[in-house]
Design an enzyme around this catalytic site. Structure first.
Site, PDB file in Angstrom:
ATOM      1  N   HIS A  69     -33.459  45.881  21.627  1.00 31.39           N
ATOM      2  CA  HIS A  69     -34.073  46.148  22.932  1.00 31.39           C
ATOM      3  C   HIS A  69     -34.211  47.651  23.119  1.00 31.39           C
ATOM      4  O   HIS A  69     -33.494  48.439  22.498  1.00 31.39           O
ATOM      5  CB  HIS A  69     -33.210  45.570  24.053  1.00 31.39           C
ATOM      6  N   GLU A  71     -33.266  49.640  25.467  1.00 33.34           N
ATOM      7  CA  GLU A  71     -32.037  50.319  25.884  1.00 33.34           C
ATOM      8  C   GLU A  71     -31.088  50.520  24.707  1.00 33.34           C
ATOM      9  O   GLU A  71     -30.480  51.590  24.570  1.00 33.34           O
ATOM     10  CB  GLU A  71     -31.294  49.502  26.948  1.00 33.34           C
ATOM     11  N   CYS A  99     -30.797  43.506  30.547  1.00 37.61           N
ATOM     12  CA  CYS A  99     -30.210  42.175  30.400  1.00 37.61           C
ATOM     13  C   CYS A  99     -28.692  42.321  30.232  1.00 37.61           C
ATOM     14  O   CYS A  99     -28.163  43.435  30.183  1.00 37.61           O
ATOM     15  CB  CYS A  99     -30.816  41.464  29.191  1.00 37.61           C
ATOM     16  N   CYS A 102     -27.652  44.395  27.086  1.00 37.26           N
ATOM     17  CA  CYS A 102     -27.854  45.826  27.267  1.00 37.26           C
ATOM     18  C   CYS A 102     -26.884  46.403  28.297  1.00 37.26           C
ATOM     19  O   CYS A 102     -26.365  47.507  28.121  1.00 37.26           O
ATOM     20  CB  CYS A 102     -29.300  46.107  27.655  1.00 37.26           C
TER      21      CYS A 102
END
Length: 174
Positions: A69, A71, A99, A102
């Protein structure tokens, strides 16, 4: 900006919130790179004392990695930059609410502040579905700022998924 900083930020002359907008625009540029690569358009930057030290955009499809992801990649980049997995004076700007995965990485990195654009009503872990940073039993509580450039951040996602649905319909019509 985080008022606990000991060193003045180069953006200190900006009016309150203008630094947030500038850094979110940098994250949006990374989201566009994700989209150009066929990934869900989410971008993130990590900022230390007014300087971007980490960048990332979604890449789970191309990397065959569910943890890739925006992040996560930005945190990894920043950690390499400072030669430490802890990022206690850093701010993370991301175009979509983090999420749970993360948020966990943000917590372990000890990021001071998380600024995001669009809410994620399906998997958001900073207030939309749940808020891990408000859980008193957990040992780190980043400051959360939501809604910075929310319309732009949400629009790039809406446009991406609308185009994807249109492509799917065209395939079915063939």
């Amino acid at each position: 900006m985080n008022k606990d900083r000991t060193a003045p930020s180069p953006l200190a002359t900006l009016h309150e919130g203008e630094g947030d907008v500038a850094f979110m625009r940098a994250a949006l540029a990374l989201a566009q790179q994700a989209q150009d690569a066929g990934e869900v358009p989410v971008g993130a930057v990590v900022v230390l004392n007014g300087v971007i030290i980490g960048r990332g955009f979604n890449a789970p499809i191309s990397r065959h990695d569910p943890s890739a992801h925006a992040e996560m990649l930005a945190l990894r980049d920043a950690a390499l930059h400072v030669d430490n997995y802890r990022l206690p004076s850093c701010e993370l700007y991301v175009t979509l609410e983090p999420c749970l995965m993360c948020a966990g990485a943000i917590m372990h990195a000890r990021v001071a502040r998380v600024i995001y654009g669009a809410n994620d009503y399906k998997t958001g872990a900073c207030g939309s579905v749940l808020n891990v940073f408000s859980e008193p039993r957990l040992n780190h509580h980043a400051e959360i700022v939501s809604g910075v450039l929310a319309v732009e951040c949400g629009q790039i996602l809406s446009d991406f998924f609308a185009a994807r649905r249109a492509q799917q319909r065209n395939k079915e019509d063939e």
